[in-house]
Design a protein around this motif. Structure first.
Motif, PDB file in Angstrom:
ATOM      1  N   ARG A 262       0.834  -1.212   0.000  1.00  0.00           N
ATOM      2  CA  ARG A 262       0.000   0.000   0.000  1.00  0.00           C
ATOM      3  C   ARG A 262       0.864   1.255   0.000  1.00  0.00           C
ATOM      4  N   GLN A 263       1.922   1.248   0.805  1.00  0.00           N
ATOM      5  CA  GLN A 263       2.781   2.429   0.901  1.00  0.00           C
ATOM      6  C   GLN A 263       3.549   2.671  -0.395  1.00  0.00           C
ATOM      7  N   ARG A 264       4.002   1.598  -1.018  1.00  0.00           N
ATOM      8  CA  ARG A 264       4.773   1.747  -2.262  1.00  0.00           C
ATOM      9  C   ARG A 264       3.901   2.206  -3.414  1.00  0.00           C
ATOM     10  N   GLU A 265       2.649   1.760  -3.417  1.00  0.00           N
ATOM     11  CA  GLU A 265       1.763   2.122  -4.519  1.00  0.00           C
ATOM     12  C   GLU A 265       1.278   3.560  -4.414  1.00  0.00           C
ATOM     13  N   GLY A 266       1.328   4.138  -3.209  1.00  0.00           N
ATOM     14  CA  GLY A 266       0.854   5.497  -3.036  1.00  0.00           C
ATOM     15  C   GLY A 266      -0.644   5.596  -3.237  1.00  0.00           C
ATOM     16  N   THR A 267      -1.098   6.729  -3.744  1.00  0.00           N
ATOM     17  CA  THR A 267      -2.525   6.927  -3.996  1.00  0.00           C
ATOM     18  C   THR A 267      -2.963   6.073  -5.171  1.00  0.00           C
ATOM     19  N   PRO A 268      -3.968   5.223  -4.977  1.00  0.00           N
ATOM     20  CA  PRO A 268      -4.394   4.358  -6.077  1.00  0.00           C
ATOM     21  C   PRO A 268      -4.982   5.145  -7.231  1.00  0.00           C
ATOM     22  N   ALA A 269      -4.797   4.626  -8.442  1.00  0.00           N
ATOM     23  CA  ALA A 269      -5.356   5.271  -9.623  1.00  0.00           C
ATOM     24  C   ALA A 269      -6.872   5.162  -9.611  1.00  0.00           C
ATOM     25  N   ALA A 270      -7.491   5.991 -10.437  1.00  0.00           N
ATOM     26  CA  ALA A 270      -8.954   5.975 -10.513  1.00  0.00           C
ATOM     27  C   ALA A 270      -9.439   4.594 -10.936  1.00  0.00           C
ATOM     28  N   GLY A 271     -10.453   4.123 -10.229  1.00  0.00           N
ATOM     29  CA  GLY A 271     -11.018   2.811 -10.550  1.00  0.00           C
ATOM     30  C   GLY A 271     -10.288   1.646  -9.924  1.00  0.00           C
ATOM     31  N   THR A 272      -9.194   1.911  -9.175  1.00  0.00           N
ATOM     32  CA  THR A 272      -8.463   0.846  -8.482  1.00  0.00           C
ATOM     33  C   THR A 272      -8.461   1.127  -6.991  1.00  0.00           C
ATOM     34  N   LYS A 273      -8.022   0.157  -6.236  1.00  0.00           N
ATOM     35  CA  LYS A 273      -7.958   0.338  -4.790  1.00  0.00           C
ATOM     36  C   LYS A 273      -6.785  -0.450  -4.229  1.00  0.00           C
ATOM     37  N   HIS A 274      -6.340  -0.040  -3.034  1.00  0.00           N
ATOM     38  CA  HIS A 274      -5.258  -0.731  -2.371  1.00  0.00           C
ATOM     39  C   HIS A 274      -5.700  -2.133  -1.952  1.00  0.00           C
ATOM     40  N   PRO A 275      -4.742  -3.065  -1.858  1.00  0.00           N
ATOM     41  CA  PRO A 275      -5.096  -4.337  -1.232  1.00  0.00           C
ATOM     42  C   PRO A 275      -5.405  -4.097   0.238  1.00  0.00           C
ATOM     43  N   PRO A 276      -6.332  -4.841   0.834  1.00  0.00           N
ATOM     44  CA  PRO A 276      -6.644  -4.641   2.250  1.00  0.00           C
ATOM     45  C   PRO A 276      -5.435  -4.948   3.119  1.00  0.00           C
ATOM     46  N   ILE A 277      -5.330  -4.264   4.264  1.00  0.00           N
ATOM     47  CA  ILE A 277      -4.209  -4.500   5.176  1.00  0.00           C
ATOM     48  C   ILE A 277      -4.214  -5.953   5.642  1.00  0.00           C
ATOM     49  N   VAL A 278      -5.381  -6.447   6.000  1.00  0.00           N
ATOM     50  CA  VAL A 278      -5.536  -7.858   6.354  1.00  0.00           C
ATOM     51  C   VAL A 278      -6.479  -8.485   5.331  1.00  0.00           C
ATOM     52  N   PRO A 279      -5.955  -9.225   4.353  1.00  0.00           N
ATOM     53  CA  PRO A 279      -6.833  -9.852   3.360  1.00  0.00           C
ATOM     54  C   PRO A 279      -7.884 -10.729   4.021  1.00  0.00           C
ATOM     55  N   LEU A 280      -9.012 -10.872   3.352  1.00  0.00           N
ATOM     56  CA  LEU A 280     -10.138 -11.605   3.931  1.00  0.00           C
ATOM     57  C   LEU A 280      -9.749 -13.038   4.273  1.00  0.00           C
ATOM     58  N   PHE A 281      -8.957 -13.699   3.418  1.00  0.00           N
ATOM     59  CA  PHE A 281      -8.618 -15.086   3.712  1.00  0.00           C
ATOM     60  C   PHE A 281      -7.680 -15.193   4.916  1.00  0.00           C
ATOM     61  N   VAL A 282      -6.870 -14.154   5.176  1.00  0.00           N
ATOM     62  CA  VAL A 282      -6.016 -14.152   6.364  1.00  0.00           C
ATOM     63  C   VAL A 282      -6.863 -13.942   7.618  1.00  0.00           C
ATOM     64  N   ALA A 283      -7.859 -13.063   7.522  1.00  0.00           N
ATOM     65  CA  ALA A 283      -8.786 -12.898   8.642  1.00  0.00           C
ATOM     66  C   ALA A 283      -9.516 -14.206   8.940  1.00  0.00           C
ATOM     67  N   GLY A 284      -9.882 -14.935   7.879  1.00  0.00           N
ATOM     68  CA  GLY A 284     -10.511 -16.237   8.065  1.00  0.00           C
ATOM     69  C   GLY A 284      -9.572 -17.224   8.735  1.00  0.00           C
ATOM     70  N   PHE A 285      -8.301 -17.214   8.337  1.00  0.00           N
ATOM     71  CA  PHE A 285      -7.287 -18.071   8.953  1.00  0.00           C
ATOM     72  C   PHE A 285      -7.186 -17.800  10.455  1.00  0.00           C
ATOM     73  N   ILE A 286      -7.131 -16.514  10.823  1.00  0.00           N
ATOM     74  CA  ILE A 286      -7.039 -16.144  12.241  1.00  0.00           C
ATOM     75  C   ILE A 286      -8.302 -16.575  12.986  1.00  0.00           C
ATOM     76  N   SER A 287      -9.459 -16.384  12.367  1.00  0.00           N
ATOM     77  CA  SER A 287     -10.728 -16.782  12.995  1.00  0.00           C
ATOM     78  C   SER A 287     -10.765 -18.283  13.261  1.00  0.00           C
ATOM     79  N   MET A 288     -10.333 -19.075  12.284  1.00  0.00           N
ATOM     80  CA  MET A 288     -10.316 -20.529  12.463  1.00  0.00           C
ATOM     81  C   MET A 288      -9.361 -20.938  13.587  1.00  0.00           C
ATOM     82  N   MET A 289      -8.230 -20.258  13.678  1.00  0.00           N
ATOM     83  CA  MET A 289      -7.272 -20.552  14.739  1.00  0.00           C
ATOM     84  C   MET A 289      -7.868 -20.255  16.118  1.00  0.00           C
ATOM     85  N   LEU A 290      -8.568 -19.144  16.237  1.00  0.00           N
ATOM     86  CA  LEU A 290      -9.188 -18.784  17.514  1.00  0.00           C
ATOM     87  C   LEU A 290     -10.316 -19.750  17.867  1.00  0.00           C
ATOM     88  N   ILE A 291     -11.067 -20.181  16.853  1.00  0.00           N
ATOM     89  CA  ILE A 291     -12.124 -21.166  17.101  1.00  0.00           C
ATOM     90  C   ILE A 291     -11.522 -22.455  17.633  1.00  0.00           C
TER      91      ILE A 291
END
Length: 358
Positions: A262-291
């Protein structure tokens, strides 16, 4: 000519005139283009399971990658791999990989990891961090292209091909760029199954120390099991817990990489967006571990999730393996091979030091 015949009937009040049906919408064929590739990946996963059953020393996921690499070298298969099978193989390599990583979290219990003790936990993390940093440096020193230094470092320090797949989702690497690190981590992990047991007694390890060394230095969970099982069930249990401590670091490493991107890419171009800080599948991984840590789960649920996770990762790794071209790897990938062998030697040496400290 009769005017009534020349003039079209006017629409009745309240009705809407409809044009011919559009042929550009997503029809059944377009929606199901992924089916042949998924079927091929599923068939390969079953074949890998058969190989593992016949030869238990060959981990199932290693067999899946090897089958993908083998198929990728067949001239008769390449037309299908780049044609009708490609959409489904892409789905397997990306989406199934994410789902497999999520379910991988159910293997982890923070209670089991805490039983290692703080010294062992700290040394395992130190081995991982040093291997990761030094391997990236080696990759840049040997001028590896694109994201290859990062992906090789991720695979060799954390948890093999599944970690490479997870990291590639964040940096959005090409399949061809991901294929070489997957092939190399599979090669070195397979070598570990043969080489580490030979060094067991010359290095003076007890059974438990050998299990600790294997868990700290071998890449994939299946390869750890195949290597450590010869030292007995107690050594195998230690190896798996140490290995899963390394797997635990997948989430923070991916999150940190996402922040850097995110820091290297700077401000995203129009119509694009930064990758999330914690991708959804990583959040799922953490959730499964806590379960797994805080909720008692029935054994059939854990076994079913483990089977699903293995199947998903086998299909994903087969898909990644089909992108490997050994001829090209031999001609232009010697630098990546040197980096991989150096990283493999480094983590084995650091793992030996960690055993001495722990």
């Amino acid at each position: 000519m009769n005017p009534a015949e020349a003039t079209p009937n006017p629409p009745k009040p309240g009705t809407i005139r409809r044009g011919p049906a559009s042929t550009n919408g997503p029809g059944p064929k377009k929606q199901r283009k992924w089916v042949p590739g998924i079927a091929a990946a599923g068939t390969a996963a079953l074949a890998a399971w058969g190989i593992h059953v016949l030869v238990p020393g060959v981990p199932l996921l290693t067999a899946a990658v090897a089958l993908g690499i083998l198929v990728g070298q067949l001239p008769a298969a390449r037309q299908g791999l780049s044609g009708s099978l490609k959409p489904g193989l892409n789905v397997a390599a990306k989406k199934f990989m994410r789902l497999g990583v999520v379910l991988l979290g159910l293997k982890l219990s923070l209670v089991d990891i805490a039983h290692l003790g703080w010294i062992s936990i700290i040394t395992v993390i130190a081995v991982l961090a040093i291997t990761f940093i030094v391997t990236i440096w080696l990759g840049r020193l040997f001028k590896l292209p694109g994201h290859q230094p990062l992906l090789i470092a991720t695979g060799f320090s954390i948890c093999g091909a599944s970690a490479i797949g997870a990291m590639s989702q964040v940096v959005k690497s090409k399949d061809e760029e991901t294929a070489t690190p997957v092939a190399l981590v599979t090669l070195c992990g397979t070598l570990a199954i043969a080489v580490l047991p030979i060094l067991w007694h010359p290095l003076g390890f007890t059974n438990l120390e050998f299990g600790h060394w294997v868990g700290a230095s071998v890449h994939d969970v299946g390869q750890v099991v195949a290597t450590a099982q010869i030292a007995g069930s107690a050594a195998l249990a230690v190896a798996v817990v140490v290995k899963l401590t390394r797997v635990l670091m997948l989430a923070p490493m991916v999150a940190i990489t996402s922040v850097v991107v995110r820091q290297r890419e700077g401000t995203p171009a129009a119509g694009t967006k930064h990758p999330p800080i914690v991708p959804l599948f990583v959040a799922g991984f953490i959730s499964m571990m806590l379960i797994r840590t805080f909720i008692p789960l029935p054994e059939p649920v854990i076994d079913g999730a483990d089977a699903a996770q293995t199947a998903l990762l086998a299909m994903a790794l087969f898909g990644l393996g089909t992108a490997v071209r050994l001829g090209q790897l031999v001609r232009t990938g010697w630098r990546a091979l040197v980096v991989a062998l150096l990283s493999w030697t480094l983590i084995a040496a650091l793992g030996w030091i960690a055993v001495q400290i722990g």
